[in-house]
Design an enzyme around this catalytic site. Sequence first.
Site, mmCIF file in Angstrom:
data_model
loop_
_atom_site.group_PDB
_atom_site.id
_atom_site.type_symbol
_atom_site.label_atom_id
_atom_site.label_comp_id
_atom_site.label_asym_id
_atom_site.label_seq_id
_atom_site.Cartn_x
_atom_site.Cartn_y
_atom_site.Cartn_z
ATOM 1 C CB SER A 182 -0.887 0.035 1.242
ATOM 2 O OG SER A 182 -0.128 0.406 2.388
ATOM 3 C CG ASP A 183 1.261 5.930 -1.211
ATOM 4 O OD1 ASP A 183 2.239 6.057 -0.461
ATOM 5 O OD2 ASP A 183 1.011 6.722 -2.132
ATOM 6 C CB CYS A 184 2.938 5.725 3.640
ATOM 7 S SG CYS A 184 4.486 4.973 3.077
#
Length: 774
Positions: A290-292
Amino acid sequence: MFDEIPKPVRSHLSFLLLFLLSPLSASTLPNRPCTSSGAANAFPFCNSSLPVLTRAESLVSLLTLDEKIKQLSNTADAVPRLGLPAYEWWSEALHGLCTNGPGVLFNGSIRAATVFPQVILTAASFNRTLWREVARAIAEEARAMHNVGQAGLTFWAPNINIFRDPRWGRGQETPGEDPLTVSTYAVDYVKGFQHEDDNGGLMLSACCKHFTAYDLEKWNGSARYTFNAKVTEQDMEDTFQPPFKSCITEGHASCLMCAYNQVNGVPSCAREDLLNQARDEWGFKGYITSDCDAVAIIYENQTYSSSPEESVADVLKAGMDINCGTYLLRHTKSAIEKGKIQEEDINRALLNLFTVQLRLGRFDAEQNNQWFTRLGHTDVCTENHRNLALEATRQGLVLLKNENGFLPLKRQKVESIAVIGPAGNDTDILGGDYTGIPCRPVSILEGIQHYIENTIFVPGCQNVSCNSTSGFNLATNIATNSDYVIVVAGLSLTEETEDLDRVSLLLPGKQMQLVNTISSVTKRPIVLVLMGGGPIDVTFAKDNKDIGGIIWISYPGEVGGQVLAEVLFGDYNPDGRLPITWYPESFTNVPMSDMNMRSDPSRSYPGRTYRFYTGETVYKFGYGLSYSNFSYKFLSAPDKLILSPPSIEMFHISKIPDYVRTDGLDHVYIKDISSCQDLKFSVHVSVFNHGGMNGAHTVLLFVRHRSNLTDYPVKQLIGFERVHTNIGEAAEVEIFVDPCKHISVANKQGKRKLLLGAHVLMLEDLEHEFYIQA
């Protein structure tokens, strides 16, 4: 500003700041679990003679549930009883090693790394070989930093989202607006960076991001954390997805990052159909991160799910493997207890994660037989890498205006130069975003002083935002008394960056006033140097005779000052081409949140990018001048392509349908063509240099369908090659074309088809017509 960041992202940033500010030691070499003396050496996952999948399955089977969950974060915990050290998945290497993320540290024997030009400028070279060599050089420095304990093995680059809207703050990180260009860059970066061997082993892991249709930070109430990108199947197929498909099918990327935004109402990291498409249709073999904090926002900001456990279930069942952030660490156990997921869902994710680590050799006892395991601090900031950075900046720099051949300046006739503009003596601005600590940065002032000792700098504005005219008088006085004047204007990270989109396409603040004021008092026309990743409406300068030259240098990296001086004084003949359309300020009336690529006259929507935009431009995609003049000639190109009918095995023998579709323009679906391989052709072009200087020239080959219907691209780039030319001589170039891939278009249902009838190959104003028929 910090308070505006969503709570989960804010908490993660706080954690990151504490991490970066803590007194870490980088003197220890990276921990290896399977050394001859290691506690893990007796386990099957350390046995390199076994298949990778077998070793990964063995490792997963040895973990308890709690140990498994602690592997689902970018900061994966150690498992001491198995000799498994902690691992940080998050390192960044967009255009050089950088400090974004906790994985890369500049506090050991390596204190700096080569800062190559920002991606958008490197893309302007349209040079595949250069792209791959830059990626390889970045990888060598990355691996060297890993070997001395200052970086990981998994890097979250490249950014291959389409630069759809000129206001996008992160467009600078991308190779531009054209799907073919971005796709090609993706393949070359990944291949150059990963250095995959014949057995699937990797030197490093690259990650294609952000999957998918991500290109908005913050605009008019829409923010990347909650934005729902409403994308048609047609635009998804022929604009947003091609770079990711190429990155996987041709580049063999080992990581895919799902984005913050929703796509048609579903969070990107929960789009099971899209994540499965990557694995099942495109053959993706790697891990999905995932993106952060993109998992946290599904519940906390998007309110898509009804609980944290639902969010965890949504992403794990969709096929995501690891969470940048802590949400899975905190809520996976309760998700199992509440029956939202099974332990098998975690096992699947861990198999993907450990398989990539095994391919990276992290669990191999011996690695000394591989050249990259011996890289160290002497392999960073090398002269070879600096020369490559110079070449990337040279080839990407774009000459936008050269009134009556004003440039290049004749060094022997220049007595004094004034450099005006706050960016003229600022090395911090040179890298753009996702930048590390440069080896030996050269400012624009320093670069010009190398040629003309009597060079004076005056900022004119206090900073790039230029909200005051208080420095104008001094700048005017200096300009009046100088032989030549260089005004450095444009953008910086105060106008465009991650989490910050632009509002206007004009020069910031009072910069335009500064440029006009200076140009009106000088002895000779001035040279305007433009920095920034996004397009700028400089129509005023384009039409001003007192501005003799305009140069776009974007964010040129640590050698930017040297390269600009080389071009100004004719030691390098510019040949870069814009990888993005430069729109007028009126384009800001178009909602940034409108994802449609195609124009719609019924609602005065002009479309986007050179492929579909129908409005006026400041500079077109592919525009770029040289100190030479060139002409083209088609030496060979097909006049006709004949499609073979589908193979009979495609249909019941007794019922073979007509494979030519007649709804609208006659066409054939790509899936119904028996052999796309047989349709491939090459175009031979002669490029003649009519004089000025020897130098390189980039040939851009476009195609359009003779019909010019609005649903199809106005024109479409199908190939590009760079060739060196000498004055008064012709050079030949060959461009290979795959019609099924390059000339096909998508219908409204997202199905690829090849239009029959007359097509036109285009080289600037030169055209060649050919026919595709059944």
